[in-house]
Motif scaffolding. Structure first.
Motif, PDB file in Angstrom:
ATOM      1  N   ASP A   1       6.591   2.716 -11.675  1.00  0.00           N
ATOM      2  CA  ASP A   1       6.500   2.597 -13.131  1.00  0.00           C
ATOM      3  C   ASP A   1       5.071   2.684 -13.659  1.00  0.00           C
ATOM      4  O   ASP A   1       4.876   2.651 -14.883  1.00  0.00           O
ATOM      5  N   HIS A   2       4.099   2.770 -12.787  1.00  0.00           N
ATOM      6  CA  HIS A   2       2.697   2.726 -13.204  1.00  0.00           C
ATOM      7  C   HIS A   2       2.035   4.085 -12.961  1.00  0.00           C
ATOM      8  O   HIS A   2       2.151   4.645 -11.870  1.00  0.00           O
ATOM      9  N   PRO A   3       1.321   4.620 -13.935  1.00  0.00           N
ATOM     10  CA  PRO A   3       0.760   5.966 -13.796  1.00  0.00           C
ATOM     11  C   PRO A   3      -0.500   6.037 -12.942  1.00  0.00           C
ATOM     12  O   PRO A   3      -0.907   7.119 -12.548  1.00  0.00           O
ATOM     13  N   PHE A   4      -1.139   4.895 -12.653  1.00  0.00           N
ATOM     14  CA  PHE A   4      -2.455   4.892 -12.009  1.00  0.00           C
ATOM     15  C   PHE A   4      -2.464   3.817 -10.930  1.00  0.00           C
ATOM     16  O   PHE A   4      -2.288   2.637 -11.217  1.00  0.00           O
ATOM     17  N   LEU A   5      -2.680   4.232  -9.696  1.00  0.00           N
ATOM     18  CA  LEU A   5      -2.740   3.327  -8.554  1.00  0.00           C
ATOM     19  C   LEU A   5      -4.160   3.319  -8.009  1.00  0.00           C
ATOM     20  O   LEU A   5      -4.739   4.372  -7.739  1.00  0.00           O
ATOM     21  N   TYR A   6      -4.719   2.124  -7.850  1.00  0.00           N
ATOM     22  CA  TYR A   6      -6.104   1.947  -7.415  1.00  0.00           C
ATOM     23  C   TYR A   6      -6.107   1.297  -6.035  1.00  0.00           C
ATOM     24  O   TYR A   6      -5.438   0.281  -5.820  1.00  0.00           O
ATOM     25  N   ALA A   7      -6.860   1.869  -5.100  1.00  0.00           N
ATOM     26  CA  ALA A   7      -6.999   1.299  -3.759  1.00  0.00           C
ATOM     27  C   ALA A   7      -8.474   1.229  -3.409  1.00  0.00           C
ATOM     28  O   ALA A   7      -9.204   2.219  -3.538  1.00  0.00           O
ATOM     29  N   VAL A   8      -8.923   0.069  -2.973  1.00  0.00           N
ATOM     30  CA  VAL A   8     -10.339  -0.180  -2.741  1.00  0.00           C
ATOM     31  C   VAL A   8     -10.580  -0.479  -1.266  1.00  0.00           C
ATOM     32  O   VAL A   8      -9.698  -0.976  -0.561  1.00  0.00           O
ATOM     33  N   GLU A   9     -11.779  -0.128  -0.789  1.00  0.00           N
ATOM     34  CA  GLU A   9     -12.180  -0.322   0.613  1.00  0.00           C
ATOM     35  C   GLU A   9     -11.159   0.312   1.567  1.00  0.00           C
ATOM     36  O   GLU A   9     -10.758  -0.289   2.565  1.00  0.00           O
ATOM     37  N   VAL A  10     -10.791   1.534   1.285  1.00  0.00           N
ATOM     38  CA  VAL A  10      -9.725   2.181   2.050  1.00  0.00           C
ATOM     39  C   VAL A  10     -10.156   2.607   3.444  1.00  0.00           C
ATOM     40  O   VAL A  10      -9.318   3.051   4.238  1.00  0.00           O
ATOM     41  N   GLY A  11     -11.422   2.474   3.779  1.00  0.00           N
ATOM     42  CA  GLY A  11     -11.815   2.656   5.167  1.00  0.00           C
ATOM     43  C   GLY A  11     -11.224   1.590   6.071  1.00  0.00           C
ATOM     44  O   GLY A  11     -11.179   1.760   7.290  1.00  0.00           O
ATOM     45  N   ARG A  12     -10.740   0.506   5.468  1.00  0.00           N
ATOM     46  CA  ARG A  12     -10.206  -0.629   6.220  1.00  0.00           C
ATOM     47  C   ARG A  12      -8.691  -0.781   6.074  1.00  0.00           C
ATOM     48  O   ARG A  12      -8.135  -1.778   6.496  1.00  0.00           O
ATOM     49  N   TRP A  13      -8.025   0.204   5.436  1.00  0.00           N
ATOM     50  CA  TRP A  13      -6.578   0.048   5.264  1.00  0.00           C
ATOM     51  C   TRP A  13      -5.826   0.533   6.488  1.00  0.00           C
ATOM     52  O   TRP A  13      -6.343   1.267   7.329  1.00  0.00           O
ATOM     53  N   TYR A  14      -4.567   0.092   6.586  1.00  0.00           N
ATOM     54  CA  TYR A  14      -3.646   0.647   7.569  1.00  0.00           C
ATOM     55  C   TYR A  14      -2.287   0.774   6.891  1.00  0.00           C
ATOM     56  O   TYR A  14      -1.692  -0.231   6.470  1.00  0.00           O
ATOM     57  N   LEU A  15      -1.799   1.991   6.777  1.00  0.00           N
ATOM     58  CA  LEU A  15      -0.493   2.258   6.193  1.00  0.00           C
ATOM     59  C   LEU A  15       0.467   2.657   7.297  1.00  0.00           C
ATOM     60  O   LEU A  15       0.163   3.541   8.109  1.00  0.00           O
TER      61      LEU A  15
ATOM     62  N   VAL B   1      -3.084  -0.807 -11.572  1.00  0.00           N
ATOM     63  CA  VAL B   1      -2.487  -1.614 -10.511  1.00  0.00           C
ATOM     64  C   VAL B   1      -3.252  -1.379  -9.209  1.00  0.00           C
ATOM     65  O   VAL B   1      -3.734  -0.282  -8.935  1.00  0.00           O
ATOM     66  N   ARG B   2      -3.352  -2.432  -8.443  1.00  0.00           N
ATOM     67  CA  ARG B   2      -4.178  -2.439  -7.227  1.00  0.00           C
ATOM     68  C   ARG B   2      -3.274  -2.501  -6.006  1.00  0.00           C
ATOM     69  O   ARG B   2      -2.431  -3.398  -5.869  1.00  0.00           O
ATOM     70  N   LEU B   3      -3.442  -1.549  -5.097  1.00  0.00           N
ATOM     71  CA  LEU B   3      -2.600  -1.469  -3.912  1.00  0.00           C
ATOM     72  C   LEU B   3      -2.902  -2.607  -2.937  1.00  0.00           C
ATOM     73  O   LEU B   3      -4.051  -2.824  -2.552  1.00  0.00           O
ATOM     74  N   VAL B   4      -1.858  -3.308  -2.543  1.00  0.00           N
ATOM     75  CA  VAL B   4      -1.934  -4.306  -1.480  1.00  0.00           C
ATOM     76  C   VAL B   4      -1.633  -3.609  -0.162  1.00  0.00           C
ATOM     77  O   VAL B   4      -0.603  -2.937  -0.029  1.00  0.00           O
ATOM     78  N   TYR B   5      -2.519  -3.741   0.810  1.00  0.00           N
ATOM     79  CA  TYR B   5      -2.300  -3.078   2.089  1.00  0.00           C
ATOM     80  C   TYR B   5      -2.678  -3.992   3.242  1.00  0.00           C
ATOM     81  O   TYR B   5      -3.439  -4.958   3.086  1.00  0.00           O
ATOM     82  N   ASN B   6      -2.135  -3.690   4.417  1.00  0.00           N
ATOM     83  CA  ASN B   6      -2.560  -4.335   5.645  1.00  0.00           C
ATOM     84  C   ASN B   6      -3.828  -3.651   6.147  1.00  0.00           C
ATOM     85  O   ASN B   6      -4.021  -2.449   5.948  1.00  0.00           O
ATOM     86  N   GLY B   7      -4.680  -4.414   6.818  1.00  0.00           N
ATOM     87  CA  GLY B   7      -5.949  -3.877   7.268  1.00  0.00           C
ATOM     88  C   GLY B   7      -5.921  -3.360   8.685  1.00  0.00           C
ATOM     89  O   GLY B   7      -5.079  -3.737   9.496  1.00  0.00           O
ATOM     90  N   ASN B   8      -6.878  -2.476   8.976  1.00  0.00           N
ATOM     91  CA  ASN B   8      -7.053  -1.985  10.336  1.00  0.00           C
ATOM     92  C   ASN B   8      -8.097  -2.852  11.055  1.00  0.00           C
ATOM     93  O   ASN B   8      -8.448  -3.939  10.592  1.00  0.00           O
ATOM     94  N   TYR B   9      -8.621  -2.361  12.152  1.00  0.00           N
ATOM     95  CA  TYR B   9      -9.536  -3.168  12.969  1.00  0.00           C
ATOM     96  C   TYR B   9     -10.846  -3.483  12.252  1.00  0.00           C
ATOM     97  O   TYR B   9     -11.560  -4.419  12.630  1.00  0.00           O
ATOM     98  N   MET B  10     -11.182  -2.738  11.192  1.00  0.00           N
ATOM     99  CA  MET B  10     -12.417  -3.003  10.447  1.00  0.00           C
ATOM    100  C   MET B  10     -12.205  -4.013   9.324  1.00  0.00           C
ATOM    101  O   MET B  10     -13.170  -4.464   8.716  1.00  0.00           O
ATOM    102  N   ASP B  11     -10.980  -4.367   9.057  1.00  0.00           N
ATOM    103  CA  ASP B  11     -10.689  -5.225   7.911  1.00  0.00           C
ATOM    104  C   ASP B  11     -11.234  -6.628   8.149  1.00  0.00           C
ATOM    105  O   ASP B  11     -11.041  -7.216   9.212  1.00  0.00           O
TER     106      ASP B  11
END
Length: 233
Positions: A70-84, A11-21
């Motif tokens: 419910d998912h054992p594996f969470l994938y997050a890509v380009e995390v230099g641009r995420w904002y949590l 599963v792929r994490l959906v995130y809001n981006g920071n200023y680099m997004d």
């Protein structure tokens, strides 16, 4: 996943981006990355993963989704641009504390590291990142990857290869690859951080002649090893 369905889907994490997004950075390499890696896991392990020929290989997920845990594996890509925000970070912390495994990938250089780290500190204000030693089980669970870690073999994106190298942001802290991690109090690896690497490209471009086969094979080995570790720990 239902009781009769596959036991594993990346599963792929959906995130809001920071200023680099640049807009929807979380979608990078989809759907081909999941499609090819899912095929590799099905062929080379006994994990009952989804059949990407019949099912949608990409499963975007938000921290607020009812099946987030419910998912054992969470994938997050380009995390230099995420904002949590604090709520999202808290849900990820709970997911990891409850036995989940997270892989982050495809970010390069000092500026993107800082972008990643600011949100990481919201997840783990009380934990420090560590370099994962080459002898750790995650590098031996199926394939022996320890020498690749010792040699700091960089898995690059296609853009870097087109410029004749393997690094992005080479003069800004991007030259040296790192396998970093976060461990729980029992020593279980909860999060693996592939910094200055692009495993997603190595999966996505598996059938492209302009991406080296040897690097795709290595990217598969790391991805499959992470999946096996997640399913057995």
């Amino acid at each position: 996943m239902t009781a009769s369905g596959p036991e594993f889907q990346l599963v792929r994490l959906v995130y809001n981006g920071n200023y680099m997004d640049r807009g929807r950075s979380w979608t990078t390499d989809a759907p081909e990355a999941e499609y090819h890696l899912s095929q590799g896991i099905r062929r080379l392990t006994r994990i009952n993963t989804i059949d990407p020929e019949r099912e949608e290989p990409v499963r975007p997920i938000q921290t607020t989704d009812p099946d987030f845990f419910d998912h054992p594996f969470l994938y997050a890509v380009e995390v230099g641009r995420w904002y949590l925000d604090d709520q999202e970070a808290g849900r990820i912390r709970e997911y990891l504390d409850r036995g989940g495994f997270m892989m982050v990938d495809d970010f390069h250089g000092d500026e993107q590291w800082q972008g990643f780290y600011e949100s990481f500190r919201r997840i783990f204000p009380d934990k420090e990142l560590q370099e994962i030693p080459p002898e750790h089980e995650v590098f031996h669970v199926l394939f022996d990857l320890s020498q690749k870690v010792r040699d700091k073999t960089q898995i690059p994106g296609l853009a870097a290869l087109r410029f004749g190298g393997t690094c992005e942001e080479c003069n800004r802290g991007g030259a040296e690859p790192h396998w970093r991690g976060v461990f729980d109090d029992t020593g279980r690896l909860m999060m693996v951080i592939n910094f200055n690497m692009d495993l997603g490209d190595s999966w996505e471009l598996a059938d492209r002649p302009d991406y080296p086969q040897a690097l795709t094979a290595l990217g598969y080995r790391f991805g499959i090893s992470y999946a096996l570790y997640a399913m057995t720990h």
